[in-house]
Scaffold this motif. Structure first.
Motif, PDB file in Angstrom:
ATOM      1  N   GLY A 185       0.852  -1.189   0.000  1.00 51.68           N
ATOM      2  CA  GLY A 185       0.000   0.000   0.000  1.00 51.68           C
ATOM      3  C   GLY A 185       0.887   1.238   0.000  1.00 51.68           C
ATOM      4  O   GLY A 185       2.017   1.190   0.481  1.00 51.68           O
ATOM      5  N   LEU A 186       0.386   2.338  -0.547  1.00 54.96           N
ATOM      6  CA  LEU A 186       1.183   3.563  -0.612  1.00 54.96           C
ATOM      7  C   LEU A 186       0.495   4.711   0.109  1.00 54.96           C
ATOM      8  O   LEU A 186      -0.730   4.868   0.012  1.00 54.96           O
ATOM      9  CB  LEU A 186       1.400   3.971  -2.080  1.00 54.96           C
ATOM     10  N   GLU A 187       1.297   5.484   0.818  1.00 54.19           N
ATOM     11  CA  GLU A 187       0.821   6.754   1.369  1.00 54.19           C
ATOM     12  C   GLU A 187       1.579   7.840   0.642  1.00 54.19           C
ATOM     13  O   GLU A 187       2.803   7.886   0.702  1.00 54.19           O
ATOM     14  CB  GLU A 187       1.138   6.840   2.866  1.00 54.19           C
ATOM     15  N   THR A 188       0.849   8.687  -0.042  1.00 50.38           N
ATOM     16  CA  THR A 188       1.507   9.696  -0.870  1.00 50.38           C
ATOM     17  C   THR A 188       1.179  11.089  -0.365  1.00 50.38           C
ATOM     18  O   THR A 188       0.014  11.401  -0.112  1.00 50.38           O
ATOM     19  CB  THR A 188       1.033   9.554  -2.329  1.00 50.38           C
ATOM     20  N   HIS A 189       2.217  11.904  -0.217  1.00 53.26           N
ATOM     21  CA  HIS A 189       2.010  13.312   0.134  1.00 53.26           C
ATOM     22  C   HIS A 189       2.233  14.145  -1.106  1.00 53.26           C
ATOM     23  O   HIS A 189       3.284  14.054  -1.745  1.00 53.26           O
ATOM     24  CB  HIS A 189       2.982  13.753   1.230  1.00 53.26           C
ATOM     25  N   CYS A 190       1.240  14.942  -1.415  1.00 53.44           N
ATOM     26  CA  CYS A 190       1.338  15.752  -2.618  1.00 53.44           C
ATOM     27  C   CYS A 190       1.256  17.224  -2.231  1.00 53.44           C
ATOM     28  O   CYS A 190       0.283  17.659  -1.619  1.00 53.44           O
ATOM     29  CB  CYS A 190       0.176  15.359  -3.531  1.00 53.44           C
TER      30      CYS A 190
ATOM     31  N   ASN B 185      12.098   7.432   1.734  1.00 56.27           N
ATOM     32  CA  ASN B 185      13.300   7.978   1.117  1.00 56.27           C
ATOM     33  C   ASN B 185      13.488   7.627  -0.358  1.00 56.27           C
ATOM     34  O   ASN B 185      14.609   7.530  -0.836  1.00 56.27           O
ATOM     35  CB  ASN B 185      14.537   7.527   1.910  1.00 56.27           C
ATOM     36  N   MET B 186      12.404   7.417  -1.082  1.00 56.05           N
ATOM     37  CA  MET B 186      12.564   7.132  -2.512  1.00 56.05           C
ATOM     38  C   MET B 186      12.219   8.402  -3.273  1.00 56.05           C
ATOM     39  O   MET B 186      11.121   8.921  -3.110  1.00 56.05           O
ATOM     40  CB  MET B 186      11.623   6.003  -2.931  1.00 56.05           C
ATOM     41  N   ASN B 187      13.171   8.904  -4.075  1.00 55.80           N
ATOM     42  CA  ASN B 187      12.848  10.161  -4.763  1.00 55.80           C
ATOM     43  C   ASN B 187      12.742  10.042  -6.282  1.00 55.80           C
ATOM     44  O   ASN B 187      12.944  11.004  -7.011  1.00 55.80           O
ATOM     45  CB  ASN B 187      13.765  11.300  -4.335  1.00 55.80           C
ATOM     46  N   SER B 188      12.404   8.841  -6.752  1.00 55.54           N
ATOM     47  CA  SER B 188      12.074   8.690  -8.172  1.00 55.54           C
ATOM     48  C   SER B 188      11.176   7.465  -8.304  1.00 55.54           C
ATOM     49  O   SER B 188      11.099   6.636  -7.387  1.00 55.54           O
ATOM     50  CB  SER B 188      13.338   8.501  -9.014  1.00 55.54           C
ATOM     51  N   PHE B 189      10.502   7.373  -9.450  1.00 54.38           N
ATOM     52  CA  PHE B 189       9.609   6.233  -9.662  1.00 54.38           C
ATOM     53  C   PHE B 189      10.411   4.936  -9.756  1.00 54.38           C
ATOM     54  O   PHE B 189       9.985   3.897  -9.280  1.00 54.38           O
ATOM     55  CB  PHE B 189       8.763   6.432 -10.914  1.00 54.38           C
ATOM     56  N   SER B 190      11.584   5.025 -10.370  1.00 50.77           N
ATOM     57  CA  SER B 190      12.378   3.800 -10.500  1.00 50.77           C
ATOM     58  C   SER B 190      12.891   3.369  -9.129  1.00 50.77           C
ATOM     59  O   SER B 190      13.028   2.181  -8.854  1.00 50.77           O
ATOM     60  CB  SER B 190      13.513   3.977 -11.509  1.00 50.77           C
ATOM     61  N   ALA B 191      13.145   4.335  -8.229  1.00 47.60           N
ATOM     62  CA  ALA B 191      13.567   3.974  -6.872  1.00 47.60           C
ATOM     63  C   ALA B 191      12.437   3.252  -6.130  1.00 47.60           C
ATOM     64  O   ALA B 191      12.675   2.297  -5.389  1.00 47.60           O
ATOM     65  CB  ALA B 191      13.999   5.222  -6.103  1.00 47.60           C
ATOM     66  N   ILE B 192      11.186   3.694  -6.339  1.00 46.81           N
ATOM     67  CA  ILE B 192      10.043   3.018  -5.708  1.00 46.81           C
ATOM     68  C   ILE B 192      10.013   1.567  -6.163  1.00 46.81           C
ATOM     69  O   ILE B 192       9.907   0.628  -5.365  1.00 46.81           O
ATOM     70  CB  ILE B 192       8.716   3.716  -6.090  1.00 46.81           C
TER      71      ILE B 192
ATOM     72  N   VAL C 296       5.989   3.574   1.448  1.00 48.89           N
ATOM     73  CA  VAL C 296       5.464   2.272   1.037  1.00 48.89           C
ATOM     74  C   VAL C 296       5.278   1.401   2.262  1.00 48.89           C
ATOM     75  O   VAL C 296       6.145   1.346   3.130  1.00 48.89           O
ATOM     76  CB  VAL C 296       6.471   1.598   0.073  1.00 48.89           C
ATOM     77  N   ASN C 297       4.148   0.715   2.351  1.00 43.58           N
ATOM     78  CA  ASN C 297       3.946  -0.320   3.359  1.00 43.58           C
ATOM     79  C   ASN C 297       3.940  -1.657   2.645  1.00 43.58           C
ATOM     80  O   ASN C 297       3.200  -1.832   1.682  1.00 43.58           O
ATOM     81  CB  ASN C 297       2.618  -0.123   4.095  1.00 43.58           C
ATOM     82  N   ILE C 298       4.747  -2.573   3.109  1.00 45.45           N
ATOM     83  CA  ILE C 298       4.894  -3.821   2.372  1.00 45.45           C
ATOM     84  C   ILE C 298       5.069  -5.027   3.301  1.00 45.45           C
ATOM     85  O   ILE C 298       5.775  -4.949   4.296  1.00 45.45           O
ATOM     86  CB  ILE C 298       6.072  -3.708   1.376  1.00 45.45           C
ATOM     87  N   SER C 299       4.365  -6.098   2.966  1.00 45.32           N
ATOM     88  CA  SER C 299       4.558  -7.363   3.670  1.00 45.32           C
ATOM     89  C   SER C 299       4.427  -8.483   2.647  1.00 45.32           C
ATOM     90  O   SER C 299       3.906  -8.262   1.556  1.00 45.32           O
ATOM     91  CB  SER C 299       3.500  -7.533   4.770  1.00 45.32           C
TER      92      SER C 299
END
Ligand SMILES: [Zn+2]
Length: 496
Positions: free
Chosen positions: A16-21, A234-241, A214-217
């Motif tokens: 699941g993702l928590e996004t701050h915009c 701490n991911m600052n690009s889509f490829s890093a995600i 990101v929340n991941i299990s």
């Protein structure tokens, strides 16, 4: 985009993702301070955003409009009654010792975002709906700057800049519907496209305007109970995600296979070593002692206002992609590239409106022009080449006035200097030679100058035709009509 690392079949990842915009309003969420990014530290501050006693915050109506519009774009339910709450915690960058956020009555709930995944190998498109749990409005905190080190540990002192305090944010929480790094990265990208199309933010990840946690299990397929959840920051690009998630899935599966426990913790993505590292343990859910913000009245969106905001929604990226594919006949890939950014889509559509072939315009925008923008760190609105002139250029090629190769050669000048493509072609004498007589004469000269190649060709080395075409092009500075040249050469050489 690279495909996700193969997940062993007996496990599945729950993500699941928590996004701050960050929103692009001129002033902060509860005061009139400027939101300008490059101001000197602590110059965009006032008693309200610093939380002095006795001040009264007032909600910036543009923040509410942005939240509702994004909520509508996410097919969410807009709460008829919503409120702000105080989230209590202490941190040196939080002058009030609480953050104004929304707790149990967020402005938007129960939406979804449809993502589109294109298979890198066969170009097949798969669509998936990702549930949106909620969307709420909140204020940002300030920023700590650590002296002598870029981290708190090892620093000699820390400074605080409150300019960011009170910058409006939307937090978007997804359902745990994502299953791979690729899906999560695509979800974040689609969210950014929405924000940009709505014109409510720039979604720039490097500058922190779009931040994803990101929340991941992982769990064995068939098991109902969720595995232990790990948070990645701490991911600052889509490829890093994408890479952080794929790494984390592998790490957790490996630990489970070895019988090691997964710790509930927050991990950081390290770009340098391409791995996640433990940052801190997590002690259950923190008790923020939320309570309703007494200084702000509840939010009620009048039905009339809601209708106005609905009517103001532009065509959304998914609708655009669909239209480009079905009405203009573009590939799924081109449709994505062209609809990614609203200004690029507007440019593309302006060129088509000037009567140019959509597929050809799409090629120029997504290839040569995109490469130029990328190399020069420019936006499409900053180039001198007007969309009408791109249409002119495409039409010059279609009418065989110039070759595609010549068009590529004059493109840099049009991109930097602007002006008319037709005039430039005339001024530089680049009009294609399509006159049969004139071309035949040149071909005869080329053949006469290379008798041994002609003989080799006639003895079966038909590959040499390319050599002759090349010589004709050289002699005409690329102005010979390639199709006609090929035809005439075939006729003169016999076959090939
Ligand atoms: Zn202020």
């Amino acid at each position: 985009m690279s495909t996700a690392a193969p997940v062993k079949t007996q496990y599945e990842a729950i993500i699941g993702l928590e996004t701050h915009c960050q929103l692009n309003t001129d002033s902060k969420i509860f005061c009139n301070c400027s939101t300008k990014f490059e101001s000197l530290p602590n110059t965009n501050i006032c008693p309200i955003c610093l939380g002095y006693p006795g001040v009264l915050p007032v909600l910036n109506q543009q923040v509410l409009a942005s939240a509702v519009k994004l909520g509508l774009a996410l097919d969410g339910e807009i709460a008829p009654y919503s409120k702000f709450d105080r989230k209590q915690y202490f941190y040196p960058d939080l002058p009030k010792n609480y953050q104004i956020s929304q707790y149990d009555l967020p402005i938007v709930e129960h939406g979804f975002l449809e993502i589109e995944l294109v298979d890198a190998k066969n170009g097949e498109v798969r669509r998936k709906k990702i549930g949106i749990t909620r969307l709420h409005m909140e204020e940002d905190a300030g920023k700590l700057v650590h002296g002598g080190s870029d981290r708190l540990s090892g620093s000699t002192h820390s400074l605080v800049d409150f300019n960011r305090t009170g910058i409006p944010l939307l937090e978007i929480v997804s359902e745990p519907d994502l299953r791979s790094g690729q899906e999560a990265a695509e979800y974040a990208q689609e969210l950014r496209r929405l924000v940009r199309h709505l014109g409510i933010g720039d979604g720039n990840m490097q500058e922190g305007s779009l931040r994803c946690d990101v929340n991941i299990s992982v769990r064995p397929v068939g098991q109902k109970k969720f595995g232990t959840k790990v948070e990645i920051k701490n991911m600052n690009s889509f490829s890093a995600i994408q890479k952080a998630i794929d790494y984390e899935i592998e790490r957790q599966i490996e630990a489970l296979e070895k019988g090691e426990p997964i710790l509930q913790e927050t991990r950081l993505w390290e770009e340098g070593s391409q791995r996640t590292i433990s940052m801190r343990g997590k002690e259950g859910s923190s008790d923020y002692r939320y309570f309703p913000e007494p200084d702000l009245p509840p939010i009620e969106v009048p039905p009339k206002q809601l209708e106005i905001w609905k009517a103001e929604l532009p065509e959304l990226p998914a609708q655009k992609r669909h239209r480009y594919e079905t009405e203009l006949g573009l590939s799924a890939y081109d449709a994505r590239v062209l609809s990614d950014d609203r200004t690029v889509a507007e440019y593309f559509e302006a060129a088509i409106a000037a009567n140019a072939n959509p597929k050809l315009v799409a090629n120029w925008v997504s290839q040569d022009i995109a490469a130029y923008l990328n190399n020069n760190k420019l936006r499409i609105t900053e180039i001198a080449l007007k969309p009408e002139v791109l249409a002119e250029l495409v039409n010059l090629i279609e009418k065989s006035t110039i070759s595609g190769k010549i068009a590529k050669e004059i493109l840099p000048e049009l991109l930097t200097e602007g002006g008319s493509a037709k005039e430039l072609v005339e001024r530089k004498g680049l009009i294609q030679i399509s006159d049969t007589g004139e071309l035949e004469k040149i071909i005869d000269e080329v053949l006469a100058a290379h008798p041994s190649e002609v003989e080799k060709f006639r003895n079966g080395k038909t590959k040499l035709k390319g050599f002759f075409v090349g010589q004709v092009m050289k002699k005409t500075s690329g102005r010979a009509d390639p199709k006609l040249t090929n035809q005439l050469l075939g006729k003169k050489l016999g076959k090939g």
